[in-house]
Design a protein around this motif. Structure first.
Motif, short mmCIF file in Angstrom:
data_model
loop_
_atom_site.label_atom_id
_atom_site.label_comp_id
_atom_site.label_asym_id
_atom_site.label_seq_id
_atom_site.Cartn_x
_atom_site.Cartn_y
_atom_site.Cartn_z
N LEU A 116 0.84 -1.21 0.00
CA LEU A 116 0.00 0.00 0.00
C LEU A 116 0.87 1.26 0.00
CD1 LEU A 116 -2.78 1.35 0.10
CD2 LEU A 116 -2.73 1.12 2.60
N ALA A 156 1.79 1.90 -3.43
CA ALA A 156 0.62 2.37 -4.19
C ALA A 156 0.34 3.84 -3.90
CB ALA A 156 -0.60 1.50 -3.87
N LEU A 213 -7.17 5.57 -1.40
CA LEU A 213 -6.53 4.27 -1.59
C LEU A 213 -6.59 3.39 -0.34
CD1 LEU A 213 -3.39 5.57 -3.51
CD2 LEU A 213 -5.08 4.00 -4.45
N TYR A 251 -5.29 4.49 2.67
CA TYR A 251 -4.14 4.78 3.52
C TYR A 251 -4.59 5.58 4.73
CZ TYR A 251 0.90 5.66 4.29
OH TYR A 251 2.18 5.68 4.76
#
Ligand SMILES: [Fe+2]
Ligand SMILES: [Fe+2]
Length: 154
Positions: free
Chosen positions: A57, A60, A150, A152
């Protein structure tokens, strides 16, 4: 906390994990492991778990939220980002080799992976803050919104 601060905290965590794991792997590879094979194996397992739960992540967020904004900050940042993306790719290829194949030299590949990851995170720590400091509050806010989208946690 902003996106970069969260990424920075993860880098610090990565440096600590890598330091421990590198010593254990070198011991394994040089057959100097003195009865602590279990310790080395659990460090490897912990690292791969942390990598899968956190680093994927993290990559990403960098690739989709942070880097596109940084890359627009000028010619030097644009070149830097293309280097960082190539490094992500190389690190992910090594991760895939470790989890997807029955490679016999997984320890060696993992050692390469953690060394690349440490150098990569160091490079980000050295180069990204000065670019971040040139961004507007609006750009920073956009990065945070994209990161949150996303999944996060900031
Ligand atoms: Fe990165
Ligand atoms: Fe990073």
């Amino acid at each position: 906390m902003g996106t970069w601060d969260s990424l920075h905290k993860q880098h610090v965590d990565v440096f600590i994990r890598i330091n421990l794991l590198e010593k254990a792997l070198l011991g394994l590879l040089q057959n100097r492991a003195t009865g602590d094979m279990k310790g080395a194996a659990s460090l490897q397992k912990d690292f791969l778990k942390a990598f899968e739960q956190g680093m994927i992540l993290h990559f990403a967020v960098e690739e989709e939220a942070l880097f596109p904004v940084l890359a627009r900050a000028g010619e030097k940042p644009r070149i830097l980002i293309s280097e960082l993306l190539a490094e992500h790719k190389s690190i992910m290829e090594k991760h895939n080799m470790i989890v997807q194949t029955a490679a016999v030299d997984k320890d060696k590949i993992l050692l390469e992976l953690i060394r690349e990851l440490a150098d990569h995170a160091k490079k980000e720590e050295q180069s990204i803050p000065s670019i971040i400091s040139q961004l507007t509050p609006e750009q920073l806010n956009n990065i945070d919104q994209d990161a949150k989208r996303l999944g996060y946690r900031l």
